[in-house]
Design an enzyme around this catalytic site. Structure first.
Site, PDB file in Angstrom:
ATOM      1  CE  LYS A  28      -0.109   0.049  31.849  1.00 31.58           C
ATOM      2  NZ  LYS A  28      -0.907   1.261  31.543  1.00 31.58           N
ATOM      3  CG  ASP A  64      -0.233   9.239  32.844  1.00 29.59           C
ATOM      4  OD1 ASP A  64      -1.089   8.872  33.669  1.00 29.59           O
ATOM      5  OD2 ASP A  64      -0.108   8.712  31.725  1.00 29.59           O
TER       6      ASP A  64
END
Lengths: 625, 177
Positions: free
Chosen positions: A86, A209
């Protein structure tokens, strides 16, 4: 109204079937797939009962392995075992921090790097597609079995701070994995849905997050079924991996190591990650490893030391958090709760720092690894149309970074500011700077700095055929449109001549639809499929969807049309129905487009009516003639 | 062309065409309309409807952004009354106002130079009070007196103050980093 009975004799309107849809959290370290079953969001486990699929792909010995089996290869075949892919999505070699510690054989390609493996050169999009494919198969096995149903689509999550290139890469990967992408959804927003619905939360919430490789902070207002993102910020290259890396560097320094082999680096990074996890619950832990040189490493690291060496990483999350609060126009005490998401938020010093900033204890009552996938599944369920009308919620999200265009002197003219609610469009006029200039090149950039060099270049395109005029006389209107996935399209038009040019911003590596189709054809999985049969099935599904939607629209709102218009639409639908029963997928496609054209004005009128209804709360049809 | 793409933003949200708007009513109307037109409601619809939905949702977002912010709302109203607020060209401001501006700037620079976060907070609160007074003034000029040229001047002043607000924000940010 007899006029509206348009079903063929013998045909009945099928009862509303539950449509299978999934939410996918494509994470840096782990990925998950979830769905809504009997009204409850659940994560789908693998055969052995594991919810998490390690985001690891190994290309070796002539096959592709994903997840745990791939992870097992990491230490012995690091060059062909791709972890944390990613971090490379939509990124060039220069964009990736600590790339020198990656054991891969990188190839620099325009826009996005590639990795040379024994199975050939792979782009991060292809590697991610392998992970998504594994999740798709998991979902199909769990949900479909022999039922004959189809997966209608998936909501795939992305970090809120992902730029256009990273989003586009993610969407391409999903399509390559054979998924119909219902929506790209920001990870903190997905978490807010899961948290908000579970707790019937109302008010302003912050979602913090910290994942394996990305950090997002989003501030949302939750009120009566509306999730409204007020501001978002973050760092697309900061996460748990960086904490591992700090600890790894500490080991290298303490043990006086130099010039490690890729295998030894992998071993130590794995040890560092395990130690980091243990230090969340223990005051100290040992790191032991035997290197390929025969050297034995045995070190003890204390929690306090670890916190000290990673203090500035934690601080790097607090500055974007303050910025997001300021962009939202909020003081800390106006935030009702702080929801912690991502495995890295398990670290006590992260919890403590966030608690100090917000002056309250962060909320940890959801599993930080699963909450994003669960929220994505809930949104997929709504988008697939499984909730009764009126019982859905509304999501209003924003773009994380400003979008603009390069002007004279390498400066950025911002056209859409960050935190604009999507979908959004804005136009700006530019002019020529030379007499007789007939072309103008546009450079589209994303970022919040003033200099083009400090922003991310998204696309370049040219408007040609401008009639020669004096400098400054041409009026070139550039329009930026961002859709509900957060993806940008740019068009330019010269006002006096009507010369037009537009691009859907695809970064230079971007895959065209044809390329994706070709890759699908080439892939092992689809080589066995009859490509034609697949194309036919796709068009038939599209035709069915079109017929169903149009008939339902006619049933509800036929009074918006004159008799002739109804006749035309019906005739085109009948043709479509006939073609869909045959086998020419191109003919079906053309007819679907025809129906799209003839129903266009109807769609507009229906939309106006639903706006009026929304505003007045009364049924307009009931007061009609 | 759709009806409500041609409606003015006040009609769109069912609000009286005034500078003073009921923020809660605006929020409510915005959410109700978005709930009806948002692309999330049309994921399975034919392409024509998906396209219309995106246009409409975009338009509604534009309207909300325009009416939610006092400077944009005032400028929009002025243009509808044929008065160009002349943001770009007409920079001639009363001397007294410009002197005040210089004093503000000096105060911000001094506070950020001496890393005085409390003073920056204080300036920020003072500015908020000033903004509020100006909003009330524009409300009187537009809604009560119909003094559009006068309102245009107040709007220009307001833009100066908003810029000060950003500078205070930047200074605070610089202190934190």
């Amino acid at each position: 109204m007899a006029l509206l009975q348009i079903s063929e004799p013998g045909e009945s309107t099928a009862p509303h079937q539950h449509r299978l849809a999934v939410g996918i959290d494509l994470g840096t370290t782990n990925s998950l797939v979830a769905t809504v079953r009997n009204g409850v969001a659940v994560v789908l486990n693998d055969h052995e009962g594991h919810p998490l699929l390690p985001s690891v792909v190994c290309y070796s010995r002539g096959r592709v392995q994903v997840g745990c089996p791939a992870q097992a290869e990491q230490a012995c075949d690091p060059k062909n075992t791709i972890v944390s892919v990613k971090r490379f999505m939509g990124r060039g070699i220069r964009d990736v921090a600590h790339i020198e510690n990656c054991p891969y054989d990188f190839v620099d390609a325009p826009g996005m790097l590639k990795i040379r493996t024994t199975a050939g050169t792979k782009s991060p999009v292809e590697v991610s597609a392998e992970i998504l494919k594994a999740l798709r198969l998991r979902a199909e096995q769990a949900l479909i079995g022999n039922s004959g149903m189809e997966l209608v689509g998936a909501v795939v999550t992305v970090p809120a701070y992902f730029d256009d290139a990273q989003r586009q890469a993610t969407k391409d990967a999903a399509r390559l994995a054979g998924l119909n992408v219902l929506r790209l959804l920001n990870e903190p927003t997905a978490a807010a849905i899961a948290y908000g619905l579970d707790n019937a939360a109302e008010g302003v919430y912050a979602i913090y997050d910290l994942g394996g490789g990305t950090f997002d902070i989003s501030i949302l207002r939750l009120s009566r079924g509306v999730f409204e993102v007020m501001a978002t910020n973050g760092n697309a290259a900061l996460g748990g991996d960086d904490f591992d890396h700090r600890l790894y560097c500490w080991v290298v320094e303490k043990a006086g190591l130099s010039l490690l082999s890729p295998e030894d680096t992998s071993v130590l990074l794995i040890q560092a990650r395990e130690a980091k996890e243990l230090l969340s619950a223990h005051a100290e832990t040992r790191i032991t490893a035997t290197l390929s040189t025969g050297q034995f490493i045995d070190l003890t690291v204390r929690q306090q030391e670890f916190w000290e060496m990673t203090r500035n990483l934690v601080a790097k999350t607090l500055a974007p958090t303050r910025k997001a609060l300021r962009d939202a126009g909020l003081a800390v005490d106006e935030v009702k709760g702080v929801v912690m998401v991502g495995g890295a938020t398990r670290m006590p010093h992260v919890q403590q720092a966030v608690g100090e900033l917000f002056r309250q204890v962060p909320l940890n009552n959801l599993d930080p690894d699963k909450v994003v996938a669960l929220g994505a599944a809930m949104q997929a369920n709504v988008l697939a149309g499984n909730r009764p009308s009126g019982d859905e919620w509304l999501l209003l999200d924003v773009i994380p970074l400003s979008l603009g265009i390069e002007t004279m002197g390498g400066l950025v003219e911002k056209i859409l500011p960050r935190n604009s609610t999507i979908p959004v469009a804005r136009a700006q006029e530019f002019t020529t700077f030379k007499d007789g200039q007939t072309a103008m090149s546009m450079h589209v950039v994303q970022g919040d700095r003033d200099l083009v060099a400090d922003c991310r270049s998204l696309a370049r395109f040219e408007l040609r055929g401008i009639p020669p005029m004096a400098a400054g006389a041409a009026r070139i209107r550039v329009t930026f449109q961002v859709d509900a996935d957060g993806l940008l399209a740019v068009s330019a038009r010269e006002a006096s001549s009507g010369v037009e040019s537009s691009v859907t911003v695809k970064p230079s590596y971007g895959l065209t639809d044809d390329q994706i189709t070709q890759m699908l054809k080439d892939s092992y999985e689809h080589a066995r499929d009859d490509v034609h049969a697949r194309a036919l099935r796709e068009q038939q599904v599209e035709a069915e969807r079109m017929i169903e939607a149009s008939e339902s629209a006619l049933r509800e709102d036929a009074d918006l049309l004159c008799a002739e218009e109804i006749e035309t639409i019906r005739a085109e639908l009948a043709t479509l129905r006939r073609l869909a029963a045959a086998t020419d997928h191109r003919a079906i496609k053309q007819q679907v487009e025809r129906v799209n054209r003839v129903t266009g004005p109807f769609a507009t009128r229906r939309m106006d009516r639903s706006v009026k209804r929304a505003l007045t709360g009364r049924n307009v049809a009931s007061i009609g003639p | 062309m759709s009806d409500h793409l041609t409606q003015n933003f006040f009609e769109l949200f069912g609000l009286p065409e005034r500078f003073q708007v009921d923020g809660e009513q605006l929020d409510r109307a915005y959410r109700e309309i978005q709930a009806a037109v948002h692309p999330d409601r049309f994921v399975n619809a034919p392409e024509a409807e998906r396209r219309v939905s995106m246009q409409q949702a975009t338009h509604v977002n534009d309207g909300y952004r325009t009416l939610r912010n006092p400077v944009r709302r005032a400028a929009y109203l002025l243009r509808r009354h044929g008065v160009d607020p002349q943001f770009e060209t007409d920079t001639a401001m009363p001397a007294a106002f410009l002197v005040e501006q210089m004093e503000w700037r000096e105060a911000i620079e001094e506070a950020s130079g001496s890393a005085d976060a409390r003073e920056l907070d204080h300036l920020s609160a003072r500015l908020a009070g000033e903004l509020k007074r100006m909003y009330a003034e524009i409300g009187r000029q537009i809604d009560e007196r119909g003094d559009f040229p006068g309102a245009a001047e107040t709007v220009r002043k307001l833009m100066f103050l908003e810029k000060l607000g950003m500078e205070i924000g930047d200074a605070m940010e610089a202190l934190e980093d």
